[in-house]
Design an enzyme around this catalytic site. Sequence first.
Site, short mmCIF file in Angstrom:
data_model
loop_
_atom_site.label_atom_id
_atom_site.label_comp_id
_atom_site.label_asym_id
_atom_site.label_seq_id
_atom_site.Cartn_x
_atom_site.Cartn_y
_atom_site.Cartn_z
N HIS A 1 3.81 0.85 2.80
CA HIS A 1 3.79 -0.19 3.83
C HIS A 1 3.06 -1.41 3.28
O HIS A 1 2.55 -1.40 2.16
CB HIS A 1 3.13 0.33 5.11
CG HIS A 1 1.68 0.68 4.91
ND1 HIS A 1 1.28 1.91 4.45
CD2 HIS A 1 0.56 -0.03 5.07
CE1 HIS A 1 -0.04 1.95 4.35
NE2 HIS A 1 -0.51 0.77 4.71
N HIS B 1 0.83 -1.20 0.00
CA HIS B 1 0.00 0.00 0.00
C HIS B 1 0.87 1.25 0.00
O HIS B 1 1.59 1.52 0.96
CB HIS B 1 -0.91 -0.05 1.25
CG HIS B 1 -1.91 1.06 1.31
ND1 HIS B 1 -2.71 1.25 2.42
CD2 HIS B 1 -2.24 2.04 0.43
CE1 HIS B 1 -3.48 2.30 2.21
NE2 HIS B 1 -3.22 2.80 1.02
N ASP C 1 0.06 -4.39 4.22
CA ASP C 1 -1.07 -4.73 5.09
C ASP C 1 -1.23 -6.24 5.09
O ASP C 1 -1.47 -6.85 4.05
CB ASP C 1 -2.34 -4.04 4.60
CG ASP C 1 -2.29 -2.52 4.83
OD1 ASP C 1 -2.08 -2.12 5.98
OD2 ASP C 1 -2.42 -1.77 3.85
N LYS D 1 9.90 9.92 -8.53
CA LYS D 1 11.14 9.97 -7.76
C LYS D 1 11.53 11.41 -7.51
O LYS D 1 11.70 12.20 -8.45
CB LYS D 1 12.25 9.24 -8.50
CG LYS D 1 12.91 8.20 -7.63
CD LYS D 1 13.96 7.44 -8.40
CE LYS D 1 14.00 5.99 -7.96
NZ LYS D 1 14.72 5.15 -8.88
#
Length: 203
Positions: A42, A36, A44, A192
Amino acid sequence: MSLAKYKEKRNFTSTPEPQAGKSTFPDSFSFVVQRHKASHLHYDFRLEMGGVLKSWAVPRGPSLNPADKRLAMMVEDHPYDYKDFKGVIPSGYGAGIVEIWDKGSYHGIDEHGKPIDAKKLKTALKTGNLKFSLKGKKLKGDFALVKLKNAEKGNEWLLIKHRDKYAVDQPYDSEEETLKNSPINKWLAENKKPLKKKPVKKQ
Ligand code: MN
Protein backbone atom coordinates in the site's frame (compact mmCIF):
# COMPACT_ATOMS: atom_id res chain seq x y z
CA MET A 1 16.78 36.54 16.44
CA SER A 2 13.18 36.74 17.53
CA LEU A 3 10.59 39.31 16.55
CA ALA A 4 10.43 40.28 20.23
CA LYS A 5 14.02 41.51 19.94
CA TYR A 6 13.03 43.59 16.92
CA LYS A 7 10.31 45.25 18.95
CA GLU A 8 12.54 45.71 21.99
CA LYS A 9 15.03 47.70 19.99
CA ARG A 10 12.51 50.18 18.63
CA ASN A 11 10.37 52.94 20.03
CA PHE A 12 7.31 52.83 17.80
CA THR A 13 6.11 56.25 18.94
CA SER A 14 9.13 57.75 17.24
CA THR A 15 9.88 55.44 14.30
CA PRO A 16 7.80 54.91 11.18
CA GLU A 17 9.01 51.30 10.96
CA PRO A 18 6.22 48.73 11.06
CA GLN A 19 5.37 47.20 14.41
CA ALA A 20 3.35 44.22 13.23
CA GLY A 21 2.02 42.50 10.13
CA LYS A 22 1.90 38.99 8.83
CA SER A 23 3.28 37.51 5.69
CA THR A 24 0.60 36.63 3.19
CA PHE A 25 2.83 33.92 1.79
CA PRO A 26 1.07 30.60 2.31
CA ASP A 27 2.21 28.39 5.15
CA SER A 28 4.15 25.71 3.35
CA PHE A 29 4.82 22.26 4.79
CA SER A 30 6.29 18.89 3.89
CA PHE A 31 4.51 15.93 2.41
CA VAL A 32 5.68 12.43 1.65
CA VAL A 33 4.20 9.37 -0.02
CA GLN A 34 5.79 6.13 1.11
CA ARG A 35 5.29 2.83 -0.65
CA HIS A 36 5.01 0.15 1.99
CA LYS A 37 5.22 -3.59 1.45
CA ALA A 38 3.70 -4.92 4.66
CA SER A 39 1.18 -7.75 4.77
CA HIS A 40 -0.35 -5.86 1.84
CA LEU A 41 1.38 -3.50 -0.53
CA HIS A 42 0.00 0.00 0.00
CA TYR A 43 0.95 3.64 0.00
CA ASP A 44 1.17 5.95 3.01
CA PHE A 45 0.23 9.53 2.27
CA ARG A 46 1.51 11.94 4.92
CA LEU A 47 1.01 15.69 5.36
CA GLU A 48 2.96 17.73 7.90
CA MET A 49 0.53 19.52 10.19
CA GLY A 50 1.06 20.93 13.67
CA GLY A 51 4.50 19.38 13.96
CA VAL A 52 3.44 15.83 13.12
CA LEU A 53 2.58 13.91 9.98
CA LYS A 54 -1.14 13.40 9.44
CA SER A 55 -1.30 10.00 7.77
CA TRP A 56 -3.54 8.03 5.44
CA ALA A 57 -3.01 4.53 4.09
CA VAL A 58 -3.96 4.50 0.41
CA PRO A 59 -4.30 0.87 -0.81
CA ARG A 60 -4.20 1.68 -4.53
CA GLY A 61 -1.86 4.65 -4.32
CA PRO A 62 -2.51 8.24 -5.41
CA SER A 63 -3.70 9.14 -8.89
CA LEU A 64 -3.33 12.15 -11.16
CA ASN A 65 -6.62 11.30 -12.87
CA PRO A 66 -9.50 13.37 -11.40
CA ALA A 67 -11.94 10.56 -12.20
CA ASP A 68 -10.25 8.34 -9.59
CA LYS A 69 -11.41 8.52 -6.02
CA ARG A 70 -8.78 6.66 -4.08
CA LEU A 71 -9.74 5.25 -0.72
CA ALA A 72 -7.52 6.69 2.01
CA MET A 73 -7.80 5.25 5.50
CA MET A 74 -6.74 7.75 8.14
CA VAL A 75 -4.24 6.16 10.49
CA GLU A 76 -2.32 7.37 13.52
CA ASP A 77 -0.13 10.48 13.31
CA HIS A 78 3.51 9.77 12.62
CA PRO A 79 6.48 11.78 13.94
CA TYR A 80 7.79 14.49 11.65
CA ASP A 81 11.09 12.67 11.06
CA TYR A 82 9.21 9.75 9.53
CA LYS A 83 9.05 11.75 6.28
CA ASP A 84 12.63 10.71 5.51
CA PHE A 85 12.26 7.07 6.53
CA LYS A 86 12.94 4.28 4.11
CA GLY A 87 14.20 0.83 4.91
CA VAL A 88 13.23 -2.44 6.44
CA ILE A 89 10.85 -2.69 9.40
CA PRO A 90 11.69 -5.87 11.32
CA SER A 91 9.00 -8.24 12.53
CA GLY A 92 6.23 -6.49 14.44
CA TYR A 93 3.90 -3.66 13.53
CA GLY A 94 4.11 -2.72 9.83
CA ALA A 95 6.89 -5.25 9.23
CA GLY A 96 8.20 -5.09 5.68
CA ILE A 97 9.86 -2.59 3.38
CA VAL A 98 9.28 1.15 3.10
CA GLU A 99 10.48 3.28 0.21
CA ILE A 100 9.85 6.92 -0.58
CA TRP A 101 7.63 7.18 -3.65
CA ASP A 102 7.31 10.96 -3.72
CA LYS A 103 8.00 13.94 -1.49
CA GLY A 104 7.96 17.69 -1.57
CA SER A 105 6.08 20.62 -0.13
CA TYR A 106 2.42 21.55 0.05
CA HIS A 107 0.11 24.29 1.24
CA GLY A 108 -3.59 24.33 2.01
CA ILE A 109 -6.02 25.99 -0.38
CA ASP A 110 -9.60 27.21 -0.11
CA GLU A 111 -12.49 26.34 -2.44
CA HIS A 112 -11.20 28.90 -4.95
CA GLY A 113 -7.70 27.43 -4.95
CA LYS A 114 -6.31 30.36 -2.92
CA PRO A 115 -3.62 29.56 -0.32
CA ILE A 116 -4.74 29.29 3.31
CA ASP A 117 -2.73 29.47 6.52
CA ALA A 118 -1.93 26.70 8.99
CA LYS A 119 -4.90 27.54 11.22
CA LYS A 120 -7.44 27.25 8.40
CA LEU A 121 -5.72 24.08 7.27
CA LYS A 122 -6.31 22.48 10.67
CA THR A 123 -9.96 23.53 10.57
CA ALA A 124 -10.30 21.98 7.12
CA LEU A 125 -8.90 18.70 8.46
CA LYS A 126 -11.39 18.76 11.34
CA THR A 127 -14.33 19.32 9.04
CA GLY A 128 -13.19 16.43 6.87
CA ASN A 129 -12.69 18.51 3.74
CA LEU A 130 -9.05 19.20 3.13
CA LYS A 131 -7.85 20.89 -0.05
CA PHE A 132 -4.19 21.38 -0.78
CA SER A 133 -1.64 21.96 -3.49
CA LEU A 134 1.33 19.61 -3.84
CA LYS A 135 4.78 20.35 -5.19
CA GLY A 136 6.33 16.92 -5.56
CA LYS A 137 8.25 15.10 -8.26
CA LYS A 138 5.26 12.95 -9.26
CA LEU A 139 2.32 14.57 -7.54
CA LYS A 140 1.71 18.15 -8.57
CA GLY A 141 -1.16 20.58 -8.37
CA ASP A 142 -4.38 20.61 -6.40
CA PHE A 143 -5.89 17.67 -4.52
CA ALA A 144 -8.60 17.05 -1.96
CA LEU A 145 -8.98 14.63 0.89
CA VAL A 146 -12.64 14.25 1.73
CA LYS A 147 -13.91 12.28 4.71
CA LEU A 148 -16.77 9.93 3.98
CA LYS A 149 -19.81 10.97 6.00
CA ASN A 150 -21.34 7.56 6.50
CA ALA A 151 -18.05 5.76 6.77
CA GLU A 152 -18.27 2.26 8.18
CA LYS A 153 -15.11 2.49 10.21
CA GLY A 154 -15.15 6.28 10.61
CA ASN A 155 -11.69 6.78 9.13
CA GLU A 156 -12.42 6.44 5.43
CA TRP A 157 -11.45 9.38 3.23
CA LEU A 158 -11.15 9.81 -0.51
CA LEU A 159 -8.05 11.24 -2.16
CA ILE A 160 -9.04 13.09 -5.33
CA LYS A 161 -7.03 15.05 -7.90
CA HIS A 162 -8.53 18.37 -8.95
CA ARG A 163 -8.71 19.21 -12.60
CA ASP A 164 -5.74 21.43 -13.44
CA LYS A 165 -2.76 21.44 -15.80
CA TYR A 166 -1.18 18.51 -13.94
CA ALA A 167 -4.26 16.29 -14.17
CA VAL A 168 -4.27 13.38 -16.64
CA ASP A 169 -7.17 11.70 -18.42
CA GLN A 170 -5.57 8.33 -19.10
CA PRO A 171 -5.64 5.62 -16.42
CA TYR A 172 -3.04 6.28 -13.72
CA ASP A 173 -1.29 3.46 -11.89
CA SER A 174 1.18 4.53 -9.21
CA GLU A 175 2.83 1.10 -9.43
CA GLU A 176 3.97 1.97 -12.94
CA GLU A 177 5.69 5.05 -11.56
CA THR A 178 8.10 3.04 -9.43
CA LEU A 179 11.70 2.23 -10.27
CA LYS A 180 12.17 -1.33 -11.55
CA ASN A 181 15.07 -1.92 -9.19
CA SER A 182 13.49 -0.35 -6.10
CA PRO A 183 13.88 -2.46 -2.91
CA ILE A 184 10.20 -3.46 -2.95
CA ASN A 185 10.20 -4.34 -6.64
CA LYS A 186 13.30 -6.47 -6.14
CA TRP A 187 11.62 -8.23 -3.24
CA LEU A 188 8.48 -8.79 -5.29
CA ALA A 189 10.48 -10.21 -8.18
CA GLU A 190 12.33 -12.61 -5.90
CA ASN A 191 9.26 -13.71 -4.00
CA LYS A 192 6.79 -14.11 -6.78
CA LYS A 193 4.51 -16.93 -5.81
CA PRO A 194 3.30 -19.28 -8.50
CA LEU A 195 -0.44 -19.03 -9.05
CA LYS A 196 -2.35 -21.45 -6.92
CA LYS A 197 -4.09 -24.18 -8.83
CA LYS A 198 -7.83 -24.06 -8.43
CA PRO A 199 -9.10 -27.10 -6.59
CA VAL A 200 -10.70 -29.53 -8.97
CA LYS A 201 -14.36 -29.96 -8.26
CA LYS A 202 -15.45 -33.51 -7.70
CA GLN A 203 -18.47 -34.38 -9.71
MN1 MN B 1 1.93 1.63 5.99
